[in-house]
Design a protein around this motif. Structure first.
Motif, PDB file in Angstrom:
ATOM      1  N   LEU A   1       9.641  -2.575  -9.173  1.00  0.00           N
ATOM      2  CA  LEU A   1       8.504  -3.295  -8.466  1.00  0.00           C
ATOM      3  C   LEU A   1       7.458  -2.233  -7.950  1.00  0.00           C
ATOM      4  O   LEU A   1       7.922  -1.111  -7.455  1.00  0.00           O
ATOM      5  CB  LEU A   1       8.724  -4.264  -7.381  1.00  0.00           C
ATOM      6  CG  LEU A   1       7.687  -4.829  -6.804  1.00  0.00           C
ATOM      7  CD1 LEU A   1       7.388  -6.110  -7.850  1.00  0.00           C
ATOM      8  CD2 LEU A   1       8.073  -5.732  -5.457  1.00  0.00           C
ATOM      9  N   GLU A   2       6.180  -2.238  -8.016  1.00  0.00           N
ATOM     10  CA  GLU A   2       5.313  -1.351  -7.527  1.00  0.00           C
ATOM     11  C   GLU A   2       4.950  -1.744  -5.774  1.00  0.00           C
ATOM     12  O   GLU A   2       4.567  -2.945  -5.717  1.00  0.00           O
ATOM     13  CB  GLU A   2       3.910  -1.203  -8.180  1.00  0.00           C
ATOM     14  CG  GLU A   2       3.110  -0.065  -7.907  1.00  0.00           C
ATOM     15  CD  GLU A   2       2.722  -0.009  -6.482  1.00  0.00           C
ATOM     16  OE1 GLU A   2       2.664   1.098  -5.692  1.00  0.00           O
ATOM     17  OE2 GLU A   2       1.865  -0.968  -6.212  1.00  0.00           O
ATOM     18  N   ALA A   3       5.113  -0.788  -5.174  1.00  0.00           N
ATOM     19  CA  ALA A   3       5.264  -1.234  -3.572  1.00  0.00           C
ATOM     20  C   ALA A   3       3.932  -1.535  -3.256  1.00  0.00           C
ATOM     21  O   ALA A   3       3.802  -2.640  -2.489  1.00  0.00           O
ATOM     22  CB  ALA A   3       5.752  -0.110  -2.745  1.00  0.00           C
ATOM     23  N   TRP A   4       2.610  -0.948  -3.363  1.00  0.00           N
ATOM     24  CA  TRP A   4       1.454  -1.132  -2.503  1.00  0.00           C
ATOM     25  C   TRP A   4       0.881  -2.330  -3.063  1.00  0.00           C
ATOM     26  O   TRP A   4       0.191  -2.837  -2.433  1.00  0.00           O
ATOM     27  CB  TRP A   4       0.810   0.259  -2.389  1.00  0.00           C
ATOM     28  CG  TRP A   4       1.230   0.912  -1.505  1.00  0.00           C
ATOM     29  CD1 TRP A   4       2.314   1.575  -1.619  1.00  0.00           C
ATOM     30  CD2 TRP A   4       0.657   1.102   0.014  1.00  0.00           C
ATOM     31  NE1 TRP A   4       2.689   2.384  -0.395  1.00  0.00           N
ATOM     32  CE2 TRP A   4       1.670   2.034   0.570  1.00  0.00           C
ATOM     33  CE3 TRP A   4      -0.478   0.903   0.440  1.00  0.00           C
ATOM     34  CZ2 TRP A   4       1.456   2.441   1.926  1.00  0.00           C
ATOM     35  CZ3 TRP A   4      -0.558   1.382   1.700  1.00  0.00           C
ATOM     36  CH2 TRP A   4       0.310   2.048   2.393  1.00  0.00           C
ATOM     37  N   SER A   5       0.548  -2.428  -4.408  1.00  0.00           N
ATOM     38  CA  SER A   5       0.055  -3.843  -4.967  1.00  0.00           C
ATOM     39  C   SER A   5       0.810  -5.016  -4.703  1.00  0.00           C
ATOM     40  O   SER A   5       0.169  -5.948  -4.195  1.00  0.00           O
ATOM     41  CB  SER A   5       0.021  -3.506  -6.538  1.00  0.00           C
ATOM     42  OG  SER A   5       1.120  -3.500  -7.116  1.00  0.00           O
ATOM     43  N   ALA A   6       2.181  -4.858  -4.505  1.00  0.00           N
ATOM     44  CA  ALA A   6       2.904  -5.922  -4.109  1.00  0.00           C
ATOM     45  C   ALA A   6       2.807  -6.551  -2.714  1.00  0.00           C
ATOM     46  O   ALA A   6       2.554  -7.520  -2.247  1.00  0.00           O
ATOM     47  CB  ALA A   6       4.399  -5.757  -4.598  1.00  0.00           C
ATOM     48  N   SER A   7       2.573  -5.283  -1.898  1.00  0.00           N
ATOM     49  CA  SER A   7       2.410  -5.670  -0.312  1.00  0.00           C
ATOM     50  C   SER A   7       0.909  -6.163   0.153  1.00  0.00           C
ATOM     51  O   SER A   7       1.090  -6.966   0.573  1.00  0.00           O
ATOM     52  CB  SER A   7       2.451  -4.183   0.336  1.00  0.00           C
ATOM     53  OG  SER A   7       3.814  -3.577   0.188  1.00  0.00           O
ATOM     54  N   ALA A   8       0.126  -5.643  -0.863  1.00  0.00           N
ATOM     55  CA  ALA A   8      -1.329  -6.540  -0.798  1.00  0.00           C
ATOM     56  C   ALA A   8      -1.213  -7.724  -1.065  1.00  0.00           C
ATOM     57  O   ALA A   8      -1.923  -8.824  -0.487  1.00  0.00           O
ATOM     58  CB  ALA A   8      -2.444  -5.553  -1.724  1.00  0.00           C
ATOM     59  N   ALA A   9      -0.494  -8.117  -1.986  1.00  0.00           N
ATOM     60  CA  ALA A   9      -0.458  -9.615  -2.596  1.00  0.00           C
ATOM     61  C   ALA A   9       0.206 -10.491  -1.384  1.00  0.00           C
ATOM     62  O   ALA A   9      -0.012 -11.617  -1.304  1.00  0.00           O
ATOM     63  CB  ALA A   9       0.226  -9.566  -4.001  1.00  0.00           C
ATOM     64  N   LEU A  10       1.523  -9.753  -1.080  1.00  0.00           N
ATOM     65  CA  LEU A  10       2.223 -10.650  -0.040  1.00  0.00           C
ATOM     66  C   LEU A  10       1.361 -10.636   1.200  1.00  0.00           C
ATOM     67  O   LEU A  10       1.594 -11.916   2.082  1.00  0.00           O
ATOM     68  CB  LEU A  10       3.479  -9.599   0.264  1.00  0.00           C
ATOM     69  CG  LEU A  10       4.565  -9.782  -0.720  1.00  0.00           C
ATOM     70  CD1 LEU A  10       5.698  -8.652  -0.455  1.00  0.00           C
ATOM     71  CD2 LEU A  10       5.152 -11.097  -0.842  1.00  0.00           C
ATOM     72  N   ALA A  11       0.598  -9.895   1.407  1.00  0.00           N
ATOM     73  CA  ALA A  11      -0.334  -9.834   2.589  1.00  0.00           C
ATOM     74  C   ALA A  11      -1.156 -11.135   2.582  1.00  0.00           C
ATOM     75  O   ALA A  11      -1.498 -11.768   3.419  1.00  0.00           O
ATOM     76  CB  ALA A  11      -1.010  -8.626   3.028  1.00  0.00           C
ATOM     77  N   ALA A  12      -1.510 -11.220   1.647  1.00  0.00           N
ATOM     78  CA  ALA A  12      -2.652 -12.467   1.132  1.00  0.00           C
ATOM     79  C   ALA A  12      -1.988 -13.684   1.224  1.00  0.00           C
ATOM     80  O   ALA A  12      -2.468 -14.880   1.630  1.00  0.00           O
ATOM     81  CB  ALA A  12      -3.413 -12.155  -0.099  1.00  0.00           C
ATOM     82  N   LEU A  13      -0.561 -13.638   0.754  1.00  0.00           N
ATOM     83  CA  LEU A  13       0.112 -15.079   0.421  1.00  0.00           C
ATOM     84  C   LEU A  13       0.940 -15.604   1.717  1.00  0.00           C
ATOM     85  O   LEU A  13       1.421 -16.769   1.802  1.00  0.00           O
ATOM     86  CB  LEU A  13       0.876 -14.906  -0.747  1.00  0.00           C
ATOM     87  CG  LEU A  13       0.239 -14.385  -2.320  1.00  0.00           C
ATOM     88  CD1 LEU A  13       1.008 -14.354  -3.066  1.00  0.00           C
ATOM     89  CD2 LEU A  13      -0.547 -15.709  -2.405  1.00  0.00           C
ATOM     90  N   THR A  14       1.194 -14.602   2.534  1.00  0.00           N
ATOM     91  CA  THR A  14       2.222 -14.928   3.625  1.00  0.00           C
ATOM     92  C   THR A  14       1.155 -15.218   4.873  1.00  0.00           C
ATOM     93  O   THR A  14       0.064 -14.980   4.933  1.00  0.00           O
ATOM     94  CB  THR A  14       3.070 -13.995   3.904  1.00  0.00           C
ATOM     95  OG1 THR A  14       2.486 -12.535   4.054  1.00  0.00           O
ATOM     96  CG2 THR A  14       4.136 -13.716   2.734  1.00  0.00           C
ATOM     97  N   GLU A  15       1.990 -15.837   6.142  1.00  0.00           N
ATOM     98  CA  GLU A  15       1.121 -16.173   7.285  1.00  0.00           C
ATOM     99  C   GLU A  15       1.511 -15.365   8.546  1.00  0.00           C
ATOM    100  O   GLU A  15       0.858 -14.931   9.172  1.00  0.00           O
ATOM    101  CB  GLU A  15       1.388 -17.566   7.525  1.00  0.00           C
ATOM    102  CG  GLU A  15       0.717 -18.362   6.319  1.00  0.00           C
ATOM    103  CD  GLU A  15       0.881 -19.692   6.745  1.00  0.00           C
ATOM    104  OE1 GLU A  15       1.561 -20.203   7.523  1.00  0.00           O
ATOM    105  OE2 GLU A  15       0.208 -20.621   5.963  1.00  0.00           O
ATOM    106  N   ARG A  16       2.771 -15.030   8.569  1.00  0.00           N
ATOM    107  CA  ARG A  16       3.469 -14.404   9.801  1.00  0.00           C
ATOM    108  C   ARG A  16       4.132 -12.984   9.605  1.00  0.00           C
ATOM    109  O   ARG A  16       4.213 -12.413  10.504  1.00  0.00           O
ATOM    110  CB  ARG A  16       4.566 -15.666  10.437  1.00  0.00           C
ATOM    111  CG  ARG A  16       5.021 -15.352  11.632  1.00  0.00           C
ATOM    112  CD  ARG A  16       6.127 -16.335  12.192  1.00  0.00           C
ATOM    113  NE  ARG A  16       7.082 -16.245  10.975  1.00  0.00           N
ATOM    114  CZ  ARG A  16       8.046 -15.597  10.923  1.00  0.00           C
ATOM    115  NH1 ARG A  16       8.179 -14.247  11.576  1.00  0.00           N
ATOM    116  NH2 ARG A  16       9.055 -15.436  10.104  1.00  0.00           N
TER     117      ARG A  16
END
Length: 352
Positions: free
Chosen positions: A67-82
């Motif tokens: 998995l690529e860390a930074w693109s995945a982290s950006a997506a998780l940032a948009a999809l999660t809340e807390r």
């Protein structure tokens, strides 16, 4: 003892299984789909953080998924809340100005829940095969120090001027600035002397690899006693650990023995991997002293036993100064749920 309540996080499965690669109960799946579902459930269960480790190629076998860390982290940032999203970064892979802008953007996307985990690389082929080169251990930390100095200043919204051996940044300013706090949190890994100096000077949280309580106490005493620059708050501490919690100690020991047997099947791959590791990396010197499963110290922290035993050991680590417990499991999803339902409530009761 940490004055803050304990926090619990998980390692994202960026390169599949953490303890044994050939487990019939744990598919080797590093996909975005699995990781997204995993983090959603971790947030629902009450976990506080997720660590997304950075590798461009799989550290076990370049033919395996990663998995690529930074693109995945950006997506998780948009999809999660807390949940806090911690993305690892190896400085040689990104110019500090570019990385700071990416980090600043993910901080905005997440609403102030983003963090950087600075690691200075141990997997030689990842850098050498890209033509970047793999510098000597202390030289990597000297590079990392310059790199994080630039990033720190830019993330604070400062007009940044820096001239060093590796970087020459002239009057650079990033906007929009962080509206949530002074800058995203910075975690630092590594236990060598250059790593300890770096985390004392630049870090907010020191990630310690899993190891026994007395060793962790010694590390905390050493680094917490070092002088901190005035802009920084007192240093906080995190611990990586692989958890096996069961109704009884016997059941936990049986599962540990099962994982050791499965891990033995990976021996040829692990031997091959050793040639890729920097022998000066203290993490691997420490690992060699204690049989364990899991990465970054794994079960060496001793979080194997009944629900009550594991809860008590976590409480002991917290009293020694550990605030964040960054956890691994196998099978991951099943044991992550067990830990949230059985162990976390026990820890909170023990700590009042």
């Amino acid at each position: 003892m940490s004055t803050l309540p304990p926090r619990f996080g998980i390692w994202a499965l960026v390169h599949g299984s953490r303890a044994a690669l050939q487990d019939p109960d744990e598919p080797y799946d590093a996909s975005w789909a699995r990781n997204k579902t995993l983090v959603f459930e971790a947030e629902r269960l009450g976990y506080d953080s997720v660590l997304v480790a950075q590798h461009t190629i799989n550290p076990h076998n370049p033919d395996f998924d990663q998995l690529e860390a930074w693109s995945a982290s950006a997506a998780l940032a948009a999809l999660t809340e807390r949940i806090e999203i911690i993305a690892a970064i190896k400085p040689y892979l990104y110019h500090p100005v570019v990385l700071a802008k990416m980090a600043q953007q993910i901080e905005h996307i997440s609403g102030g829940r983003f963090a950087i985990n600075l690691v200075n690389a141990w997997n030689r082929p990842e850098l050498e095969r890209a033509g970047i080169g793999f510098a000597e251990h202390d030289a990597r930390y000297a590079y990392g120090r310059e790199w994080i100095t630039v990033v720190d200043s830019l993330l604070r919204g400062e007009r940044t001027r820096f001239r060093g051996e590796h970087f020459n940044v002239d009057d650079y300013l990033l906007r929009p600035a962080d509206p949530f706090r002074s800058r995203p949190r910075i975690y630092v890994g590594g236990e060598s002397e250059p790593a300890r100096e770096l985390v004392a000077d630049m870090g907010d949280v020191w990630f310690i690899n899993g190891q026994p309580l007395d060793a962790v106490k010694t590390l905390i005493a050493d680094v917490s006693g070092r002088k901190r620059p005035t802009p920084h708050e007192p240093l906080r501490f995190g611990l990586s650990a692989f958890v096996i919690a069961r109704e009884s100690g016997e059941a936990a020991d049986q599962h540990l023995a099962h994982l050791f047997a499965l891990a033995a099947k990976d021996a040829p791959l692990r031997e091959q991997q050793k040639s890729n590791i920097d022998p000066k990396a203290v993490m691997f010197q420490t690992f060699a002293q204690t049989p364990r499963v899991g990465s970054n110290g794994g079960t060496a922290a001793g979080l194997v036993g009944s629900y009550d035993t594991v809860a008590q050991r976590i409480a002991d680590f917290h009293r020694a100064g550990i605030e964040l417990f960054m956890l691994q499991f196998q099978p991951f999803e099943t044991d992550m749920r067990i830990f949230a339902e059985e162990v976390i409530p026990r820890v909170r009761r023990l700590l009042g």
